[in-house]
Scaffold this active site. Structure first.
Site, PDB file in Angstrom:
ATOM      1  CG  HIS A 126      65.975  43.755  41.478  1.00  0.00           C
ATOM      2  ND1 HIS A 126      67.146  44.547  41.490  1.00  0.00           N
ATOM      3  CD2 HIS A 126      64.744  45.027  41.405  1.00  0.00           C
ATOM      4  CE1 HIS A 126      66.850  46.005  42.092  1.00  0.00           C
ATOM      5  NE2 HIS A 126      65.557  45.247  42.694  1.00  0.00           N
TER       6      HIS A 126
ATOM      7  CG  ASP B  12      57.282  48.228  52.632  1.00  0.00           C
ATOM      8  OD1 ASP B  12      57.945  48.640  51.564  1.00  0.00           O
ATOM      9  OD2 ASP B  12      57.091  47.273  52.733  1.00  0.00           O
TER      10      ASP B  12
ATOM     11  NE  ARG C 146      68.890  46.049  50.584  1.00  0.00           N
ATOM     12  CZ  ARG C 146      67.853  46.795  50.628  1.00  0.00           C
ATOM     13  NH1 ARG C 146      66.307  46.176  50.474  1.00  0.00           N
ATOM     14  NH2 ARG C 146      68.064  48.132  49.610  1.00  0.00           N
TER      15      ARG C 146
ATOM     16  CD  GLU D  24      50.928  48.152  50.899  1.00  0.00           C
ATOM     17  OE1 GLU D  24      50.621  48.336  49.781  1.00  0.00           O
ATOM     18  OE2 GLU D  24      52.011  48.935  50.600  1.00  0.00           O
TER      19      GLU D  24
ATOM     20  CD  GLU E 223      61.918  45.894  52.024  1.00  0.00           C
ATOM     21  OE1 GLU E 223      62.318  45.750  50.947  1.00  0.00           O
ATOM     22  OE2 GLU E 223      62.656  45.021  53.014  1.00  0.00           O
TER      23      GLU E 223
ATOM     24  CG  HIS F  14      63.096  42.258  44.156  1.00  0.00           C
ATOM     25  ND1 HIS F  14      61.607  41.540  44.018  1.00  0.00           N
ATOM     26  CD2 HIS F  14      63.087  43.053  44.697  1.00  0.00           C
ATOM     27  CE1 HIS F  14      60.448  42.533  44.758  1.00  0.00           C
ATOM     28  NE2 HIS F  14      61.361  43.749  45.159  1.00  0.00           N
TER      29      HIS F  14
END
Length: 413
Positions: A267, A123, A236, A145, A159, A234
């Site tokens: 990260h 994604d 967003r 996937e 995503e 991590h």
């Protein structure tokens, strides 16, 4: 889409590039296009399986290096040779920057290679660009996937929208479970274009667990005699106040439970690292590590007591090792894990995180129930199925490969 009507003696999918009467290829040139650590992990076992056998598939590996350092770690772990490296990563790059540079770079590669098939995974912006540019050239797209949905366009961001856009561009959908297949069917994707394979991350995990690596020697500052809580954070949508609440919850647990070691590979985003250092940096049983290579991460995951994460892939991997997962998100696009009991979505509020962590630390019955649940995501043979499907779709094999159906998920959706 590239299905056509077949006679009784014909079976399978018929790629767009051969509709004008071209002969089917003797060898399928399949281009793998990816750019981040998770994509590389999930593409690696397919590439390695092709290299190990006589599949009739010629792989071409193209990377954007959307995440340079973390991508390279996976390529090294699985010994994958890259044919084209677009190297698009820049500091403080925006999603628009990633898209623009990836489109321009991939356009040149496709013109040079003229592959029979483009394979993208998951994604990411890289995956979306791969599908888009392939469509411009009328090259069939296979989506590894496929079919995951959270039904919230901003969770995860970007995503969720990438997934939906890729599905519109895809010709062969390799879905991990029957739930993902049902998602695509509701969106109008023909059933004949969908194949349930399981998730290739389980294939990657099983390969990695077998590798020789002494994790305790490699990380001498971590006391592996204590209960290890592995953390990744991590996303967003969690940056800012939500990340602060996550870290404050970790800090409180670390102070109250001296028999735990919190291991947090941080990260590379400085907004995460700076905040983690501010809140957790002085706590003796919290270990803020640099991003780990995949082998080290899997070995620490194997040693952990439970895992706290906002990642998607870990929700699939950890249950195969018997590790409960607490998900630091509002929703998950992996409801199979919740249904199976291996994963619990707990959100990002400090008090909720503390409550759920304390429950797993104190409630042995609940812990055992989560740790012993069956992983719904695969049996380590997804890569084999994908290769068989590609052969079938290019009419090298006449029989459609059978779907993988996870135990306990038959008929769900």
């Amino acid at each position: 889409m590239f299905l056509r009507k077949m006679s009784n003696t014909e079976i399978g999918l018929y790629p767009l590039s051969y509709k004008r009467g071209k002969a089917m290829p003797d060898k399928i040139k399949a281009m793998f296009f990816f750019g981040t650590r998770p994509e590389a992990i999930k593409m690696a076992p397919i590439i390695k399986k092709i290299e190990e056998g006589n599949s009739g598939i010629e792989p071409r590996v193209v990377v954007t290096a959307q995440h340079r350092q973390m991508l390279d770690q996976v390529l090294d772990t699985f010994d994958i040779e890259v044919d084209y490296d677009l190297n698009i990563m820049r500091s403080n790059q925006s999603l628009s920057d990633i898209t623009e540079r990836a489109v321009q770079g991939f356009e040149k590669v496709i013109r040079e290679e003229d592959p029979h098939m483009i394979l993208v995974q998951g994604d990411t912006t890289t995956a979306f660009v791969g599908g888009l540019v392939a469509n411009y050239h009328k090259i069939p797209v296979g989506h590894v996937e496929a079919g995951l949905r959270s039904f919230d366009k901003f969770n995860p961001f970007p995503e969720e929208i990438n997934r939906k856009l890729i599905s519109v561009l895809t010709d062969i959908h390799f879905v991990p479970t029957s739930v993902s297949k049902e998602n695509l069917l509701r969106e109008g994707v023909p059933s004949d274009h969908i194949f349930i394979t399981g998730n290739t991350v389980i294939d990657a995990l099983f390969r990695t667990v077998k590798m020789d690596f002494d994790v305790e020697e490699s990380f001498p500052l971590i006391d592996f005699q204590k209960r290890i809580i592995l953390v990744t954070a991590h996303r967003r949508e969690n940056l800012g106040q939500y990340m602060r609440q996550i870290f404050e919850a970790l800090g409180q647990i670390s102070r109250e439970y001296q028999d735990v070691e919190i291991v947090f590979p941080v990260h590379l985003n400085p907004r995460i690292g700076d905040l983690a250092g501010e809140i957790l940096g002085d706590l003796p049983n919290v270990h803020l590590l640099k991003p780990l290579d995949y082998l080290s991460f899997v070995k620490i995951m194997e040693k952990s007591y439970f895992i706290l994460t906002d990642s998607g892939g870990i929700q699939e991997e950890a249950p195969s090792l018997g590790k409960p997962v607490l998900v630091l998100r509002k929703v998950t696009e992996r409801p199979e894990a919740v249904k199976a009991g291996t994963v619990r979505v707990i959100g990002t509020k400090k008090e909720d995180i503390i409550r759920e962590m304390k429950n797993l630390l104190a409630n042995e019955e609940d812990y055992m129930r989560m740790s012993q649940a069956i992983n719904p995501y695969g049996d380590g043979r997804a890569s084999e199925r994908i290769i068989s499907i590609l052969r079938y779709c290019f009419q090298k094999d006449l029989q459609r490969p059978r779907d993988f159906i996870a135990p306990g998920l038959e008929g769900t959706g």
